[in-house]
Design a protein around this motif. Sequence first.
Motif, short mmCIF file in Angstrom:
data_model
loop_
_atom_site.label_atom_id
_atom_site.label_comp_id
_atom_site.label_asym_id
_atom_site.label_seq_id
_atom_site.Cartn_x
_atom_site.Cartn_y
_atom_site.Cartn_z
N ARG A 105 0.83 -1.21 0.00
CA ARG A 105 0.00 0.00 0.00
C ARG A 105 0.86 1.25 0.00
NH1 ARG A 105 -4.95 -1.03 4.25
NH2 ARG A 105 -6.09 -2.51 2.95
N ALA A 106 1.91 1.24 0.80
CA ALA A 106 2.80 2.41 0.86
C ALA A 106 3.49 2.62 -0.48
CB ALA A 106 3.84 2.23 1.97
N SER A 107 3.91 1.54 -1.13
CA SER A 107 4.54 1.64 -2.45
C SER A 107 3.57 2.19 -3.48
CB SER A 107 5.07 0.28 -2.89
OG SER A 107 6.07 -0.17 -2.02
N ALA A 108 2.32 1.72 -3.41
CA ALA A 108 1.31 2.19 -4.37
C ALA A 108 1.01 3.67 -4.14
CB ALA A 108 0.03 1.37 -4.22
N GLN A 110 3.08 5.88 -2.85
CA GLN A 110 4.24 6.64 -3.30
C GLN A 110 4.27 6.73 -4.81
OE1 GLN A 110 7.61 4.70 -1.54
NE2 GLN A 110 7.36 5.74 0.41
N GLY A 111 3.91 5.65 -5.47
CA GLY A 111 3.86 5.66 -6.94
C GLY A 111 2.80 6.62 -7.44
N ALA A 112 1.65 6.64 -6.78
CA ALA A 112 0.58 7.57 -7.18
C ALA A 112 1.00 9.02 -6.91
CB ALA A 112 -0.69 7.24 -6.42
N ALA A 113 1.70 9.25 -5.81
CA ALA A 113 2.15 10.60 -5.50
C ALA A 113 3.20 11.06 -6.51
CB ALA A 113 2.71 10.65 -4.09
N ARG A 114 4.06 10.20 -6.93
CA ARG A 114 5.07 10.55 -7.93
C ARG A 114 4.41 10.84 -9.27
NH1 ARG A 114 8.97 5.72 -6.52
NH2 ARG A 114 9.75 6.50 -4.54
#
Length: 118
Positions: A105-108, A110-114
């Motif tokens: 979830r944290a990776s997703a 972060q990916g969405a924020a990027r």
Amino acid sequence: MMLSEASDIGLALIIGVGLLWVVNFCLRLAGHRLYWLTFWTLFIGLPVLAIRWFSTPVRTDQGKNFGDGIRSEWGLGAIAVVLWAAVMILELIVFIALKIRDHRRASALQGAARGEDQ
């Protein structure tokens, strides 16, 4: 303690521990902090029950217990130890699975924020 009494207590112990663990699991999935109460109840309660049953001085009824010459209390203590081990293994599996889920979830996020920043 007779075998029928020990069997009833053992069955109640298995069902009770199972239900308490399911409540613990549901609370943990929901992210509710109350799961610590159920965890510590299982973590401390089962060894305490095992110690109590292992240290109970009673006569041995040959052929009427979990095995010939085995005290019913010792059988119940063994069940408590086995249940404790099973619960701790399940807790470890749930802990690892939830850590993996949180990491994904944290990776997703972060990916969405990027993706939004670009």
